[in-house]
Write an enzyme that holds these catalytic residues in place. Structure first.
Site, PDB file in Angstrom:
ATOM      1  N   ARG A  26      -5.978 -65.148   0.196  1.00  0.00           N
ATOM      2  CA  ARG A  26      -6.527 -63.795   0.342  1.00  0.00           C
ATOM      3  C   ARG A  26      -5.427 -62.750   0.517  1.00  0.00           C
ATOM      4  NH1 ARG A  26     -11.959 -64.186   1.432  1.00  0.00           N
ATOM      5  NH2 ARG A  26     -11.960 -62.149   0.480  1.00  0.00           N
ATOM      6  N   ARG A  30      -6.781 -57.818   1.142  1.00  0.00           N
ATOM      7  CA  ARG A  30      -7.276 -57.685   2.503  1.00  0.00           C
ATOM      8  C   ARG A  30      -6.424 -56.814   3.402  1.00  0.00           C
ATOM      9  NH1 ARG A  30      -9.935 -63.131   4.932  1.00  0.00           N
ATOM     10  NH2 ARG A  30     -12.074 -62.541   4.453  1.00  0.00           N
ATOM     11  N   ARG A  39      -8.443 -49.309  -4.321  1.00  0.00           N
ATOM     12  CA  ARG A  39      -9.855 -49.585  -4.048  1.00  0.00           C
ATOM     13  C   ARG A  39     -10.631 -48.285  -3.872  1.00  0.00           C
ATOM     14  NH1 ARG A  39     -14.210 -50.289  -2.180  1.00  0.00           N
ATOM     15  NH2 ARG A  39     -15.026 -51.959  -0.892  1.00  0.00           N
ATOM     16  N   ASP A  76     -13.396 -62.894  -7.277  1.00  0.00           N
ATOM     17  CA  ASP A  76     -14.120 -63.488  -6.159  1.00  0.00           C
ATOM     18  C   ASP A  76     -14.776 -64.772  -6.634  1.00  0.00           C
ATOM     19  OD1 ASP A  76     -14.899 -62.538  -3.230  1.00  0.00           O
ATOM     20  OD2 ASP A  76     -16.552 -63.717  -4.040  1.00  0.00           O
ATOM     21  N   TYR A 153     -24.075 -69.948  -1.105  1.00  0.00           N
ATOM     22  CA  TYR A 153     -24.368 -68.513  -1.270  1.00  0.00           C
ATOM     23  C   TYR A 153     -25.591 -68.282  -2.166  1.00  0.00           C
ATOM     24  CZ  TYR A 153     -20.113 -67.116   1.134  1.00  0.00           C
ATOM     25  OH  TYR A 153     -19.163 -66.903   2.100  1.00  0.00           O
TER      26      TYR A 153
HETATM   27  O1  CP3 Z   1      -6.806 -64.576  -2.547  1.00  0.00           O
HETATM   28  C1  CP3 Z   1      -6.923 -63.403  -2.991  1.00  0.00           C
HETATM   29  O2  CP3 Z   1      -6.477 -62.446  -2.391  1.00  0.00           O
HETATM   30  C2  CP3 Z   1      -7.601 -63.208  -4.338  1.00  0.00           C
HETATM   31  C3  CP3 Z   1      -8.919 -62.609  -4.295  1.00  0.00           C
HETATM   32  C4  CP3 Z   1     -10.076 -63.291  -3.583  1.00  0.00           C
HETATM   33  C5  CP3 Z   1     -11.170 -62.546  -3.087  1.00  0.00           C
HETATM   34  N1  CP3 Z   1     -12.122 -63.417  -2.641  1.00  0.00           N
HETATM   35  C6  CP3 Z   1     -11.267 -61.081  -3.099  1.00  0.00           C
HETATM   36  C7  CP3 Z   1     -12.188 -60.385  -2.161  1.00  0.00           C
HETATM   37  C8  CP3 Z   1     -10.358 -64.648  -3.361  1.00  0.00           C
HETATM   38  C9  CP3 Z   1      -9.520 -65.886  -3.646  1.00  0.00           C
HETATM   39  C10 CP3 Z   1     -11.664 -64.709  -2.773  1.00  0.00           C
HETATM   40  C11 CP3 Z   1     -12.339 -65.978  -2.443  1.00  0.00           C
HETATM   41  C12 CP3 Z   1     -13.585 -65.964  -1.659  1.00  0.00           C
HETATM   42  N2  CP3 Z   1     -14.594 -65.037  -1.688  1.00  0.00           N
HETATM   43  C13 CP3 Z   1     -13.968 -67.013  -0.786  1.00  0.00           C
HETATM   44  C14 CP3 Z   1     -13.192 -68.285  -0.547  1.00  0.00           C
HETATM   45  C15 CP3 Z   1     -12.026 -68.103   0.359  1.00  0.00           C
HETATM   46  C16 CP3 Z   1     -12.385 -67.899   1.808  1.00  0.00           C
HETATM   47  O3  CP3 Z   1     -11.976 -66.881   2.362  1.00  0.00           O
HETATM   48  O4  CP3 Z   1     -12.994 -68.800   2.402  1.00  0.00           O
HETATM   49  C17 CP3 Z   1     -15.218 -66.666  -0.249  1.00  0.00           C
HETATM   50  C18 CP3 Z   1     -16.024 -67.470   0.751  1.00  0.00           C
HETATM   51  C19 CP3 Z   1     -15.609 -65.420  -0.835  1.00  0.00           C
HETATM   52  C20 CP3 Z   1     -16.871 -64.657  -0.637  1.00  0.00           C
HETATM   53  C21 CP3 Z   1     -16.632 -63.289  -0.107  1.00  0.00           C
HETATM   54  N3  CP3 Z   1     -16.064 -62.244  -0.824  1.00  0.00           N
HETATM   55  C22 CP3 Z   1     -16.918 -62.788   1.194  1.00  0.00           C
HETATM   56  C23 CP3 Z   1     -17.547 -63.597   2.299  1.00  0.00           C
HETATM   57  C24 CP3 Z   1     -16.513 -61.439   1.230  1.00  0.00           C
HETATM   58  C25 CP3 Z   1     -16.685 -60.427   2.339  1.00  0.00           C
HETATM   59  C26 CP3 Z   1     -15.680 -60.566   3.439  1.00  0.00           C
HETATM   60  C27 CP3 Z   1     -14.224 -60.547   2.993  1.00  0.00           C
HETATM   61  O5  CP3 Z   1     -13.701 -61.622   2.759  1.00  0.00           O
HETATM   62  O6  CP3 Z   1     -13.635 -59.487   2.839  1.00  0.00           O
HETATM   63  C28 CP3 Z   1     -15.942 -61.136  -0.026  1.00  0.00           C
HETATM   64  C29 CP3 Z   1     -15.371 -59.828  -0.415  1.00  0.00           C
HETATM   65  C30 CP3 Z   1     -14.005 -59.804  -0.979  1.00  0.00           C
HETATM   66  N4  CP3 Z   1     -13.476 -60.733  -1.830  1.00  0.00           N
HETATM   67  C31 CP3 Z   1     -13.045 -58.783  -0.753  1.00  0.00           C
HETATM   68  C32 CP3 Z   1     -11.911 -59.148  -1.493  1.00  0.00           C
HETATM   69  C33 CP3 Z   1     -10.643 -58.369  -1.611  1.00  0.00           C
HETATM   70  C34 CP3 Z   1     -13.261 -57.523   0.105  1.00  0.00           C
HETATM   71  C35 CP3 Z   1     -13.983 -56.516  -0.713  1.00  0.00           C
HETATM   72  C36 CP3 Z   1     -13.517 -55.103  -0.497  1.00  0.00           C
HETATM   73  O7  CP3 Z   1     -12.469 -54.699  -1.036  1.00  0.00           O
HETATM   74  O8  CP3 Z   1     -14.264 -54.387   0.178  1.00  0.00           O
END
Ligand code: CP3
Length: 343
Positions: A26, A30, A39, A76, A153
């Site tokens: 991530r 983040r 963003r 994602d 999910y």
């Molecule tokens: O690794 C990286 O930085 C690449 C991008 C990436 C995202 N999501 C971008 C994202 C990756 C590899 C993921 C994987 C992901 N997404 C997982 C598996 C990894 C883990 O953390 O366990 C899961 C369970 C998700 C589902 C998901 N997506 C959730 C639960 C959320 C909300 C909470 C959070 O993590 O921020 C997301 C949103 C998300 N995915 C964001 C990003 C950058 C935030 C969105 C924003 O910019 O507002």
């Protein structure tokens, strides 16, 4: 193209490296103010993820700003259910939401599978642009969710501490769960193969909700589908990251994967004993360690490196970096890995 820094790929293959490679799960999206700026220029997460030029830009930010040894494509895990016909929304400050969920065999039958991966052209285009702009500086990682985490999910509809609705399906309608898992698996295999064809140098499976299943359930509803994916992906190295599934390490040791990710509950020495010397281990500093002082981070990073040893290790956190982590602390972790592992 020849990579200038291929430390991570060499470590994944078990070759000797001058130092331990490091990246963060991530890392894209983040923590960096530079990400927030991009963003805020669009309507939300989905527009960013679906605009290949912008996705490529935020993918490369951590390479430029933090000095990591790999980029991970900005996307994602939930794009796969959407491609199969179950759209998601990303609710600001809350996370993902599926307005429609999977409840019946009819729902599963209505999902696309054979050609669902063709809906994800925007991801492949983002990979191609990223590769071009990285210009061989570091490897690019592709990824997908593991089938169990994706089912969780699709059935639950949103994040949850317990995913009880998804787990209920495993107990109440196991055949329905298996038909959904197989469809997700088939789509995921094609999706990962196409990511690799577009330029991904390694692919990682995220089984974020592995740890809420019992060992027996994990075998039946998750591990066997991960094994299918590992067998099918022969074009690039594969990493399995199953959070909380310490009980499955001895199975993963037998799979056609190259790297096994560990969370911080898993001890490096014990994991190495269980897995043997045939796989590379990735991890596993507690993301909360990055809330500590610079001195603490350096000490904890050194301890982690000593526990894994110089061979077959890719340094990382034990899960994704937390959103409120100071980027300077992340840089401290990365620099500490580089300094203490140089040989
Ligand atoms: O690794 C990286 O930085 C690449 C991008 C990436 C995202 N999501 C971008 C994202 C990756 C590899 C993921 C994987 C992901 N997404 C997982 C598996 C990894 C883990 O953390 O366990 C899961 C369970 C998700 C589902 C998901 N997506 C959730 C639960 C959320 C909300 C909470 C959070 O993590 O921020 C997301 C949103 C998300 N995915 C964001 C990003 C950058 C935030 C969105 C924003 O910019 O507002």
């Amino acid at each position: 193209m020849q990579l200038k820094n291929d430390l991570l790929l060499r470590a994944a293959r078990g070759e000797k490296t001058e130092r331990t490679p490091v990246w963060l799960m991530r890392q894209a999206g983040r923590i960096l103010p530079e990400y927030r700026a991009v963003r805020n220029s669009v309507s939300g997460f989905k527009e960013l993820a679906e605009t290949p030029e912008l996705a490529a830009e935020v993918t490369i930010q951590p390479v430029d700003i933090l000095g990591v040894d790999a980029a991970i494509i900005f996307s994602d895990i939930l794009v796969v259910p959407e491609a199969m016909g179950l759209p998601y929304e990303m609710i600001e400050q809350r996370g993902p939401l599926f307005p429609k969920t999977i409840q019946s065999q009819a729902d599963v039958d209505a999902l696309r599978s054979a050609d669902a991966h063709l809906e994800l052209e925007y991801v492949y285009e983002a990979i191609r642009i990223t590769k071009k702009n990285l210009n061989g500086r570091v490897p690019l990682l592709g990824f997908a969710g593991a089938p169990w985490t994706i089912l969780a999910y699709m059935v639950e509809g949103h994040g949850s501490k317990t995913f009880s609705k998804a787990k209920k399906m495993l107990y109440a309608e196991p055949e329905l769960a298996h038909s959904l898992l197989q469809k997700i698996t088939d789509t995921t295999i094609k999706y990962l193969k196409t990511q690799i064809a577009a330029g991904a140098n390694l692919v990682q499976l995220f089984d974020s909700w592995a740890g809420i299943l019992s060992p027996a359930q994990y075998q039946e509803f998750s591990a066997r589908y991960i094994a299918q994916i590992c067998d099918a992906i022969t074009e690039a190295p594969v990493t399995i990251f199953a959070k909380g599934a310490f009980f499955a390490l001895s199975d993963f040791a037998k799979y056609n994967c190259d790297v096994i990710g560990l969370d911080w509950n898993m001890d490096a020495t014990t994991s190495r004993q269980i897995i043997g010397s045939g796989k590379t281990l990735q991890g596993n500093l507690d993301p909360c360690a990055l809330y500590g002082s610079f001195d603490t981070i350096r000490t904890e990073t050194k301890k982690m490196l000593d526990a894994f040893g110089p061979e077959r290790h890719i340094a990382n956190l034990g899960h994704g970096v937390y959103p409120d982590t100071d980027p300077e602390k992340v840089r401290c972790f990365i620099d500490a890995v580089k300094e203490f592992s140089s040989r």
